[in-house]
Design a protein around this motif. Structure first.
Motif, PDB file in Angstrom:
ATOM      1  N   ILE A 567       0.999  -1.050  -0.126  1.00 51.25           N
ATOM      2  CA  ILE A 567      -0.025   0.147  -0.098  1.00 51.25           C
ATOM      3  C   ILE A 567       0.916   1.286   0.041  1.00 51.25           C
ATOM      4  O   ILE A 567       0.571   2.243  -0.766  1.00 51.25           O
ATOM      5  CB  ILE A 567      -1.025   0.121   1.117  1.00 51.25           C
ATOM      6  CG1 ILE A 567      -1.919  -1.178   1.290  1.00 51.25           C
ATOM      7  CG2 ILE A 567      -1.645   1.629   1.560  1.00 51.25           C
ATOM      8  CD1 ILE A 567      -2.729  -1.032   2.290  1.00 51.25           C
ATOM      9  N   GLY A 568       1.833   1.141   0.757  1.00 53.19           N
ATOM     10  CA  GLY A 568       2.848   2.546   0.872  1.00 53.19           C
ATOM     11  C   GLY A 568       3.667   2.666  -0.589  1.00 53.19           C
ATOM     12  O   GLY A 568       3.624   3.793  -0.846  1.00 53.19           O
ATOM     13  N   LYS A 569       3.766   1.730  -1.103  1.00 58.56           N
ATOM     14  CA  LYS A 569       4.456   1.865  -2.657  1.00 58.56           C
ATOM     15  C   LYS A 569       3.269   2.391  -3.403  1.00 58.56           C
ATOM     16  O   LYS A 569       3.609   3.218  -4.522  1.00 58.56           O
ATOM     17  CB  LYS A 569       5.021   0.611  -3.124  1.00 58.56           C
ATOM     18  CG  LYS A 569       6.363  -0.045  -2.463  1.00 58.56           C
ATOM     19  CD  LYS A 569       6.749  -1.113  -2.846  1.00 58.56           C
ATOM     20  CE  LYS A 569       8.123  -1.747  -2.265  1.00 58.56           C
ATOM     21  NZ  LYS A 569       8.046  -1.882  -0.849  1.00 58.56           N
ATOM     22  N   LEU A 570       2.005   1.806  -3.472  1.00 65.22           N
ATOM     23  CA  LEU A 570       1.180   2.238  -4.328  1.00 65.22           C
ATOM     24  C   LEU A 570       0.530   3.829  -4.176  1.00 65.22           C
ATOM     25  O   LEU A 570       0.243   4.253  -5.171  1.00 65.22           O
ATOM     26  CB  LEU A 570      -0.128   1.376  -4.389  1.00 65.22           C
ATOM     27  CG  LEU A 570      -0.156  -0.185  -4.715  1.00 65.22           C
ATOM     28  CD1 LEU A 570      -1.217  -1.025  -4.394  1.00 65.22           C
ATOM     29  CD2 LEU A 570       0.061  -0.263  -6.088  1.00 65.22           C
ATOM     30  N   LEU A 571       0.455   4.200  -2.770  1.00 61.04           N
ATOM     31  CA  LEU A 571       0.126   5.513  -2.759  1.00 61.04           C
ATOM     32  C   LEU A 571       1.201   6.579  -2.823  1.00 61.04           C
ATOM     33  O   LEU A 571       1.129   7.650  -2.767  1.00 61.04           O
ATOM     34  CB  LEU A 571      -0.367   5.377  -1.125  1.00 61.04           C
ATOM     35  CG  LEU A 571      -1.829   4.739  -1.060  1.00 61.04           C
ATOM     36  CD1 LEU A 571      -2.251   4.954   0.445  1.00 61.04           C
ATOM     37  CD2 LEU A 571      -2.627   5.008  -1.962  1.00 61.04           C
TER      38      LEU A 571
END
Length: 632
Positions: A567-571
């Motif tokens: 999620i951190g990478k996608l956001l």
């Protein structure tokens, strides 16, 4: 909350137990009930700002006089709008008829809205409908006083199609397949039946038709009507009803998904979705406001007798935890402590993320509802530092110098108000969600609050879609040049749709679901997605009680931390300089913080009613087949 999610709804019922003259003499106005209802609705406006409605019933009026009033609004400020209409009408009557001014009997006879029984409702429109026809209370009219029914509620039923078909099989022709209409007609059907049977029985006893009316009111068993009407309801609900002759009820679902509280004294009975609203408006202590237990109804008869009756067999208690995290007013005594506890319990993960470097970390929150969990997080940071200081001082012992002591004691959590919400800008840009250049400025920052190379820890209630984080918050926080941005969710990962009144219906909207899909793509395991689809399709025609939640299998291969990292990478925006890490609350910590509200289906997929599993599987089928529609 950075991801604004909507939630249905808020209710209030007020029953005045004394004659209206009593309130005029004691409080200076026969409109005491109307004034209190205005306050009750305003104190629950957090539960709905798309529409509002008010209804009242006058007791013991003569034939030919209006005894029911209703006003609804879906204007921009609906509560103010409906009470402006009420006040205008009252003032018009008083101006045209000065003789009404000090005569309560004439006021009751001639002025609408004044009455002994009142119902208020605020709503969010989670289906995209915001017409006046969608605004509660709903009204079912009849020339027989007892058969008039006014209904409003905070509810969502998963089996409305089944209930609708049942009504058709009974010979009815419902005007709309909506859960409010279906509920009203279901209760109305059994109300009609009960009244007809009582009338026949009373006539047999030798009473005249005119004598029958008060006897029906006296003998009508509201609890029996509710048991017959609600036995097949599947969903979360707190539904309120007023009967034309003066009976009233509020019924809560058997899993306790939606909240309800009540208070009674010798002057009033009041029921509402939120406890602090009752406390504030009627100035009563926390201990005197009671929770309506799951599966029970509070029934107020026309004569004022009030009883709590079990209507439905209680299920395992699964009160909605999102009520505690976000929706309910944070001024509630228990909710305030629970939100602080959420901040406290997530702190160990934060400490690990900053590698124990509190000295070079700034702590803040996303305005405004995350403020309470922020207090809990900071308090735990202080506790951690106090323990470290104690260890340092004891290790040095009596040889410690004043300079060393000062240096140790000087270290404290750095607390700043980093993010500032521009509410007016947000209102403007929601007209066009595609304007990313404006979206980026929904939040502003306090320049100078973070030093270059600091860690920036910022807590939010929850991260649902992540859109505002990616397009606005992370970009603007990066301007402060932190080394690392840690975004903390006081709630666990939202993985599954809600079907009990929260506007979270589509799987593809959830950043946790998109992260799981991305991980399957990376791991060449997309066959799992196809297999889940086949399993969902295979049980489309199964009974609700036999359906399993196969969507869980999408998440099973990955740990919560793995999904959080993805999620951190996608956001993370492509041009961001700081490292971004997303931290979510654990399920176990959520339950520890909110021990009375263990409903966690949007996090775990463990739905409290059979209809929930059907909804989640339908949501996945819709996603897989590319259908952009709700699952219920």
């Amino acid at each position: 909350m950075s991801d604004a999610i909507k939630h249905e709804c808020g209710i209030s019922v007020i029953r005045l137990l004394k004659p209206l003259e009593y309130y005029k003499e004691k409080y200076g106005s026969a409109f005491y009930g109307v004034n209190k209802m205005y306050l009750m609705m305003e104190k629950q406006h957090n539960r709905g700002q798309d529409g509002a409605g008010f209804a009242s019933i006058k007791l013991d009026v003569d034939a030919g006089q209006r005894y029911m009033s209703r006003v609804r609004s879906c204007q921009q400020q609906p509560i103010q709008d409906i009470f402006a209409q009420i006040n205008d009408r009252i003032n018009k009557e008083l101006k045209e008829h000065p003789e009404y001014e000090d005569n309560v009997a004439l006021q009751k006879k001639n002025i609408p809205y004044i009455g002994e029984l009142l119902l208020g409702h605020v709503r969010y429109g989670t289906f995209g409908k915001n017409s006046i026809e969608s605004v509660h209370p709903f009204l079912r009219q009849n020339n027989w006083m007892h058969r008039n029914l006014i209904v409003a509620g905070n509810f969502n039923l998963t089996n409305v199609h089944e209930l609708f078909d049942n009504l058709v099989q009974l010979g009815q022709h419902p005007k709309e397949m909506a859960d409010t209409v279906t509920v009203m007609e279901k209760i109305g059907h059994f109300l009609d039946d009960a009244v007809a049977k009582l009338y026949k029985q009373i006539k047999k006893e030798g009473h005249t038709k005119q004598e029958a009316s008060p006897l029906i009111a006296e003998r009508l068993k509201v609890s029996k009507i509710l048991r017959r009407a609600a036995k097949n309801f599947d969903g979360g609900f707190t539904m309120a009803g007023l009967l034309g002759h003066g009976d009233a009820f509020v019924l809560r679902d058997p899993a306790g998904i939606r909240p309800a509280y009540y208070y009674k004294d010798d002057e009033i009975v009041v029921v509402a979705s939120e406890r602090p609203a009752i406390q504030t408006v009627f100035n009563v202590p926390f201990e005197e406001v009671q929770e309506l237990e799951p599966g029970n109804a509070i029934i107020i008869k026309k004569n004022g007798a009030t009883k709590i009756k079990q209507i439905l067999e209680p299920r395992e208690r699964k009160a909605c935890s999102f009520e505690r995290i976000y929706f309910s007013r944070g001024s509630d005594k228990e909710i305030y402590q629970e939100r602080k506890m959420l901040g406290k319990l997530v702190f160990p993960q934060i400490l690990k993320a900053i590698d124990g470097d509190i000295k070079n970390s700034v702590f803040s929150y996303i305005p405004n509802t995350a403020e309470t969990s922020f207090f809990g997080m900071v308090k735990e940071a202080q506790n951690y530092l106090n323990k470290k200081k104690e260890e340092q001082i004891l290790s040095i012992g009596s040889k410690i110098t004043s300079e060393e002591l000062h240096e140790i004691l000087e270290v404290r959590p750095r607390i700043e108000k980093v993010a500032i919400k521009d509410a007016k800008l947000r209102t403007f840009i929601t007209q066009d969600d595609s304007r990313d250049d404006l979206v980026a400025h929904v939040y502003d920052i306090s320049y100078g609050s973070v030093k270059k190379g600091d860690n920036l820890v910022i807590i939010d209630d929850s991260i649902v879609r992540g859109t505002t984080l990616k397009k606005s918050i992370l970009r603007i926080l990066d301007r402060l040049s932190p080394k690392k941005i840690i975004v903390v969710s006081s709630a666990p990962q939202i993985r599954y749709p809600d079907c009990y009144g929260i506007d979270m219906a589509k799987l593809e909207d959830f950043i946790a679901f998109r992260a799981a899909l991305a991980l399957h793509e990376e791991n060449n395991s997309m066959h799992v997605i196809e297999n889940v689809y086949k399993k969902c399709i295979a049980q489309v025609n199964s009974k609700d009680k036999d359906i399993k939640n196969y969507v869980k299998e999408i998440y099973t291969p990955f740990s919560a931390n793995t999904i959080s990292d993805k999620i951190g990478k996608l956001l993370s925006p492509a041009d961001i300089k700081a490292e971004v890490q997303i931290i979510y609350q654990s399920i176990s910590s959520l339950h520890e913080a909110c021990p009375k509200n263990l409903g966690d289906w949007y996090f775990t997929g463990n739905y409290p009613t059979p209809g929930g599993n059907r909804v989640v599987n339908r949501a996945f089928i819709n996603f897989y087949e590319g259908k952009n529609e709700r699952a219920y």
